[in-house]
Design a protein around this motif. Structure first.
Motif, mmCIF file in Angstrom:
data_model
loop_
_atom_site.group_PDB
_atom_site.id
_atom_site.type_symbol
_atom_site.label_atom_id
_atom_site.label_comp_id
_atom_site.label_asym_id
_atom_site.label_seq_id
_atom_site.Cartn_x
_atom_site.Cartn_y
_atom_site.Cartn_z
ATOM 1 N N GLU A 188 -1.599 10.902 9.157
ATOM 2 C CA GLU A 188 -0.747 10.999 10.335
ATOM 3 C C GLU A 188 0.415 11.968 10.141
ATOM 4 O O GLU A 188 0.993 12.446 11.118
ATOM 5 N N ALA A 189 0.749 12.294 8.886
ATOM 6 C CA ALA A 189 1.833 13.239 8.622
ATOM 7 C C ALA A 189 1.356 14.676 8.611
ATOM 8 O O ALA A 189 2.166 15.603 8.613
ATOM 9 N N THR A 190 0.050 14.883 8.631
ATOM 10 C CA THR A 190 -0.492 16.238 8.563
ATOM 11 C C THR A 190 -1.360 16.599 9.763
ATOM 12 O O THR A 190 -1.770 17.746 9.893
ATOM 13 N N LYS A 191 -1.605 15.649 10.660
ATOM 14 C CA LYS A 191 -2.561 15.919 11.741
ATOM 15 C C LYS A 191 -2.110 17.037 12.661
ATOM 16 O O LYS A 191 -2.933 17.801 13.167
ATOM 17 N N ASN A 192 -0.791 17.179 12.854
ATOM 18 C CA ASN A 192 -0.314 18.271 13.702
ATOM 19 C C ASN A 192 -0.592 19.622 13.067
ATOM 20 O O ASN A 192 -0.876 20.604 13.742
ATOM 21 N N VAL A 193 -0.509 19.670 11.719
ATOM 22 C CA VAL A 193 -0.810 20.904 11.016
ATOM 23 C C VAL A 193 -2.296 21.187 11.052
ATOM 24 O O VAL A 193 -2.747 22.301 11.244
ATOM 25 N N GLU A 194 -3.089 20.119 10.884
ATOM 26 C CA GLU A 194 -4.540 20.287 10.853
ATOM 27 C C GLU A 194 -5.067 20.879 12.152
ATOM 28 O O GLU A 194 -6.037 21.629 12.175
ATOM 29 N N CYS A 195 -4.424 20.519 13.247
ATOM 30 C CA CYS A 195 -4.921 20.973 14.539
ATOM 31 C C CYS A 195 -4.726 22.467 14.736
ATOM 32 O O CYS A 195 -5.446 23.090 15.513
ATOM 33 N N THR A 196 -3.756 23.052 14.071
ATOM 34 C CA THR A 196 -3.409 24.433 14.361
ATOM 35 C C THR A 196 -3.595 25.376 13.190
ATOM 36 O O THR A 196 -3.666 26.584 13.369
ATOM 37 N N ALA A 197 -3.621 24.835 11.946
ATOM 38 C CA ALA A 197 -3.626 25.708 10.775
ATOM 39 C C ALA A 197 -5.000 25.784 10.134
ATOM 40 O O ALA A 197 -5.772 24.840 10.165
ATOM 41 N N GLY A 198 -5.280 26.926 9.532
ATOM 42 C CA GLY A 198 -6.552 27.081 8.838
ATOM 43 C C GLY A 198 -6.449 28.144 7.775
ATOM 44 O O GLY A 198 -5.522 28.936 7.741
ATOM 45 N N GLU A 251 -15.873 11.505 -1.670
ATOM 46 C CA GLU A 251 -14.995 10.982 -2.708
ATOM 47 C C GLU A 251 -13.519 11.131 -2.345
ATOM 48 O O GLU A 251 -12.656 10.528 -2.966
ATOM 49 N N PHE A 252 -13.249 11.958 -1.335
ATOM 50 C CA PHE A 252 -11.865 12.178 -0.925
ATOM 51 C C PHE A 252 -11.545 11.315 0.285
ATOM 52 O O PHE A 252 -12.151 11.455 1.338
ATOM 53 N N GLU A 253 -10.585 10.426 0.120
ATOM 54 C CA GLU A 253 -10.144 9.573 1.224
ATOM 55 C C GLU A 253 -8.634 9.722 1.382
ATOM 56 O O GLU A 253 -7.864 9.092 0.674
ATOM 57 N N PRO A 254 -8.219 10.586 2.281
ATOM 58 C CA PRO A 254 -6.778 10.781 2.477
ATOM 59 C C PRO A 254 -6.133 9.477 2.922
ATOM 60 O O PRO A 254 -6.708 8.721 3.712
ATOM 61 N N PRO A 255 -4.947 9.173 2.414
ATOM 62 C CA PRO A 255 -4.274 7.917 2.777
ATOM 63 C C PRO A 255 -3.857 7.912 4.236
ATOM 64 O O PRO A 255 -3.621 8.967 4.837
ATOM 65 N N THR A 256 -3.771 6.742 4.788
ATOM 66 C CA THR A 256 -3.278 6.609 6.157
ATOM 67 C C THR A 256 -2.555 5.283 6.294
ATOM 68 O O THR A 256 -3.026 4.250 5.814
ATOM 69 N N PHE A 257 -1.398 5.314 6.907
ATOM 70 C CA PHE A 257 -0.575 4.124 7.095
ATOM 71 C C PHE A 257 -0.084 4.090 8.541
ATOM 72 O O PHE A 257 1.103 4.298 8.819
ATOM 73 N N PRO A 258 -0.994 3.885 9.477
ATOM 74 C CA PRO A 258 -0.648 4.024 10.901
ATOM 75 C C PRO A 258 0.505 3.143 11.358
ATOM 76 O O PRO A 258 1.382 3.603 12.098
ATOM 77 N N GLU A 259 0.540 1.887 10.937
ATOM 78 C CA GLU A 259 1.589 0.987 11.412
ATOM 79 C C GLU A 259 2.957 1.378 10.850
ATOM 80 O O GLU A 259 3.948 1.436 11.579
ATOM 81 N N PHE A 260 2.994 1.642 9.538
ATOM 82 C CA PHE A 260 4.264 2.013 8.912
ATOM 83 C C PHE A 260 4.745 3.364 9.433
ATOM 84 O O PHE A 260 5.926 3.538 9.742
ATOM 85 N N LYS A 303 0.822 -1.211 0.000
ATOM 86 C CA LYS A 303 0.000 0.000 0.000
ATOM 87 C C LYS A 303 0.862 1.270 0.000
ATOM 88 O O LYS A 303 0.462 2.299 -0.555
ATOM 89 N N ILE A 304 2.052 1.197 0.584
ATOM 90 C CA ILE A 304 2.968 2.334 0.535
ATOM 91 C C ILE A 304 3.525 2.492 -0.875
ATOM 92 O O ILE A 304 3.650 3.608 -1.397
ATOM 93 N N LEU A 305 3.847 1.362 -1.514
ATOM 94 C CA LEU A 305 4.347 1.414 -2.886
ATOM 95 C C LEU A 305 3.309 2.038 -3.819
ATOM 96 O O LEU A 305 3.636 2.871 -4.672
ATOM 97 N N LYS A 306 2.054 1.635 -3.670
ATOM 98 C CA LYS A 306 0.989 2.186 -4.512
ATOM 99 C C LYS A 306 0.827 3.687 -4.258
ATOM 100 O O LYS A 306 0.596 4.462 -5.182
ATOM 101 N N TYR A 307 0.947 4.082 -3.008
ATOM 102 C CA TYR A 307 0.848 5.500 -2.657
ATOM 103 C C TYR A 307 1.970 6.312 -3.301
ATOM 104 O O TYR A 307 1.725 7.377 -3.874
ATOM 105 N N LEU A 308 3.197 5.811 -3.238
ATOM 106 C CA LEU A 308 4.336 6.529 -3.795
ATOM 107 C C LEU A 308 4.286 6.568 -5.319
ATOM 108 O O LEU A 308 4.787 7.507 -5.940
ATOM 109 N N GLU A 309 3.688 5.549 -5.921
ATOM 110 C CA GLU A 309 3.606 5.493 -7.379
ATOM 111 C C GLU A 309 2.444 6.311 -7.929
ATOM 112 O O GLU A 309 2.430 6.639 -9.107
#
Length: 324
Positions: free
Chosen positions: A48-58, A74-83, A33-39
């Motif tokens: 998980e890479a943007t949640k800190n920004v989401e909490c404070t930025a607008g 229709e928008f489903e942001p990717p998430t890879f919690p374990e990786f 799933k990470i490979l598909k995301y990068l491709e």
């Protein structure tokens, strides 16, 4: 058929055998799933890479910077919690991490990083570099083309503890028929006085680690390897590579010279006077001119902040046009 040279030079192939002689590293296999995301062409960071920004930025209208999937089915942001958790644990352990794939670093994408380096202190840094790099993409494509071969290597993310490496301590070495025949200063953009004064001890230390720790242990007969010699008698392996024109380009040796058997081996070449230095290779990796001019006009502002500001400005102009 898998290219044996490339396979043996993959970090996953050589590091387990040379870990004691290399800088500490963590290898994370890349899930499908990470490979598909990068491709995928879409440029969006995992939740998980943007949640800190989401909490404070607008945005200026009060809405969040990143879209809410609940408002747009229709928008489903990717998430890879374990990786992502494994990456975060490595960053927490190291304090800051340097990243690469099986063969390449994302050095062509440092323009997207806040520090303009490969230093990663957050998940956002890691995913920005991976997603923006053609060098990483090329590695993934190579491995994907090997997918039908049972002996193919697997895609990985390598994280090393970040350390400030003085470029004057980096050297590229060339091996032909299992013999060290050439050593070369890596950074050709500078004249380093200490290399001249320590040339014999540098040559001796690198020759020692080759004879005692590398020779006959690395599976190829013709190859290159990079080291750092950060103090007397202290040499660490950084990477292994093929022996061809790609690794001699930008060095003080030509591939033809190395093939024609240098008489007094290993020959040590370095810039011996403050003339004739060359531009740093990394300076040739850059963003397209239009985008470069855009970010330069924003001064010290980070890429993410500059993009947010530009979107706000465009929205403001559009509102003014609508009101007119």
């Amino acid at each position: 058929m898998v290219n044996n040279v490339q396979a043996e030079c993959s970090f996953t192939s050589w590091y387990p055998h040379f870990s004691k002689d290399s800088l500490e590293a963590i290898i994370l296999p890349l899930p499908d799933k990470i490979l598909k995301y990068l491709e995928h062409d879409a440029f969006v960071l995992p939740v998980e890479a943007t949640k800190n920004v989401e909490c404070t930025a607008g945005w200026s209208d009060g809405s969040t910077v990143f879209p809410d999937s609940s408002e747009d089915p229709e928008f489903e942001p990717p998430t890879f919690p374990e990786f992502s958790k494994k990456i975060q644990e490595a960053i927490d352990d190291f304090g800051a991490a340097f990243i690469k794939s099986n063969w390449s670093t994302p050095s062509d994408a440092t323009w997207v990083a806040p520090t303009k380096t490969l230093k990663c202190t957050s998940l956002e840094d890691v995913y920005l570099l991976l997603k923006s790099s053609d060098r990483i993409s090329n590695d993934l494509n190579m491995i994907r083309n090997w997918s039908d071969n049972k002996n193919a290597v697997s895609s990985c993310l390598v994280l090393k503890r970040w350390r400030e490496i003085n470029p004057c301590t980096e050297f590229r070495c060339f091996v032909m028929n299992n013999e060290l025949i050439g050593i070369c200063q890596r950074d050709l953009s500078q004249y380093y006085t200490h290399i001249e004064s320590e040339k014999y001890s540098i040559q001796r230390d690198i020759t020692t680690i080759f004879n005692e720790r590398i020779k006959e242990r690395f599976k190829l007969e013709n190859y290159s390897f990079d080291v750092i010699r950060y103090k007397k008698d202290k040499v660490k392996i950084i990477d292994f590579g093929p022996m061809d024109e790609s690794v001699t380009k930008g060095s003080l040796f030509t591939y033809q010279e190395l093939q024609n058997e240098i008489e007094n081996t290993p020959e040590f070449r370095f810039i011996a006077e403050d003339v004739g230095v060359q531009p740093k290779t990394a300076q040739h990796f850059c963003v397209p001119q239009e985008i470069n001019e855009f970010f330069q006009s924003r001064g010290e502002m980070s890429m993410m902040d500059a993009l947010r500001e530009e979107v706000e400005n465009q929205g403001r102009v559009q509102n003014e046009e609508d009101s007119d």
